[in-house]
Design a protein around this motif. Sequence first.
Motif, PDB file in Angstrom:
ATOM      1  N   ALA A 197       3.770   5.695  -5.395  1.00  0.00           N
ATOM      2  CA  ALA A 197       3.715   5.779  -6.860  1.00  0.00           C
ATOM      3  C   ALA A 197       2.567   6.679  -7.292  1.00  0.00           C
ATOM      4  O   ALA A 197       2.717   7.509  -8.205  1.00  0.00           O
ATOM      5  CB  ALA A 197       3.561   4.383  -7.455  1.00  0.00           C
ATOM      6  N   ARG A 198       1.424   6.552  -6.660  1.00  0.00           N
ATOM      7  CA  ARG A 198       0.283   7.407  -6.995  1.00  0.00           C
ATOM      8  C   ARG A 198       0.559   8.863  -6.635  1.00  0.00           C
ATOM      9  O   ARG A 198       0.142   9.774  -7.343  1.00  0.00           O
ATOM     10  CB  ARG A 198      -0.972   6.916  -6.286  1.00  0.00           C
ATOM     11  N   GLU A 213       1.600  14.219  -8.378  1.00  0.00           N
ATOM     12  CA  GLU A 213       2.502  15.374  -8.414  1.00  0.00           C
ATOM     13  C   GLU A 213       2.873  15.717  -9.854  1.00  0.00           C
ATOM     14  O   GLU A 213       2.922  16.889 -10.248  1.00  0.00           O
ATOM     15  CB  GLU A 213       3.752  15.088  -7.582  1.00  0.00           C
ATOM     16  N   GLU A 214       3.122  14.687 -10.657  1.00  0.00           N
ATOM     17  CA  GLU A 214       3.444  14.930 -12.066  1.00  0.00           C
ATOM     18  C   GLU A 214       2.245  15.561 -12.790  1.00  0.00           C
ATOM     19  O   GLU A 214       2.414  16.482 -13.613  1.00  0.00           O
ATOM     20  CB  GLU A 214       3.837  13.620 -12.750  1.00  0.00           C
ATOM     21  N   LEU A 215       1.053  15.052 -12.482  1.00  0.00           N
ATOM     22  CA  LEU A 215      -0.140  15.627 -13.103  1.00  0.00           C
ATOM     23  C   LEU A 215      -0.319  17.089 -12.680  1.00  0.00           C
ATOM     24  O   LEU A 215      -0.704  17.940 -13.504  1.00  0.00           O
ATOM     25  CB  LEU A 215      -1.381  14.815 -12.745  1.00  0.00           C
ATOM     26  N   ARG A 216      -0.056  17.398 -11.423  1.00  0.00           N
ATOM     27  CA  ARG A 216      -0.164  18.784 -10.955  1.00  0.00           C
ATOM     28  C   ARG A 216       0.828  19.678 -11.701  1.00  0.00           C
ATOM     29  O   ARG A 216       0.499  20.812 -12.085  1.00  0.00           O
ATOM     30  CB  ARG A 216       0.109  18.865  -9.449  1.00  0.00           C
ATOM     31  N   ASP A 274       0.833  -1.197   0.000  1.00  0.00           N
ATOM     32  CA  ASP A 274       0.000   0.000   0.000  1.00  0.00           C
ATOM     33  C   ASP A 274       0.872   1.253   0.000  1.00  0.00           C
ATOM     34  O   ASP A 274       0.576   2.235  -0.692  1.00  0.00           O
ATOM     35  CB  ASP A 274      -0.929   0.020   1.213  1.00  0.00           C
ATOM     36  N   ARG A 275       1.929   1.224   0.757  1.00  0.00           N
ATOM     37  CA  ARG A 275       2.810   2.394   0.835  1.00  0.00           C
ATOM     38  C   ARG A 275       3.512   2.624  -0.493  1.00  0.00           C
ATOM     39  O   ARG A 275       3.626   3.760  -0.966  1.00  0.00           O
ATOM     40  CB  ARG A 275       3.826   2.187   1.950  1.00  0.00           C
TER      41      ARG A 275
END
Length: 145
Positions: free
Chosen positions: A125-126, A131-134, A119-120
Amino acid sequence: MLSPRRLATTAAPLAALALGVLALLVLADLITLGAAAAATAFMISLAALALLLLTVRRIDGKAHRIDLRIKKHEAELARTTAALKTIETRLDVLVQAVEDSAARRADDLGAILASLGEDRVNAMARAREVEELREEVRALAKGRV
């Protein structure tokens, strides 16, 4: 059973009486001095044999009581040994159950930790993707304006 002390207290007056009778018979010249001495020696040997027999019987009685005590203690020891074997068997079962439970808990904890780790890792990764999308959105927003 007579004790040696009781035998001695009973035999002493009888022996004195017998010696007195022998002395009277010797004085009355009814028996010879040698016959009286032989009778006295015979009475002494009979008294010694009686004392020896009584002592042996008492020792045998004590040995028999000791033997009975030993048998009683052996029976108690056998019962205790059987109880200890039963307890040991139960302890072995309990130890195995505790070991199995510990192994299951270790497996469960490993699975939980692995799940948390996954999960971590997935969350990180998400988070990078977000962050990349932002950044892309910011870059697009800056480019339009």
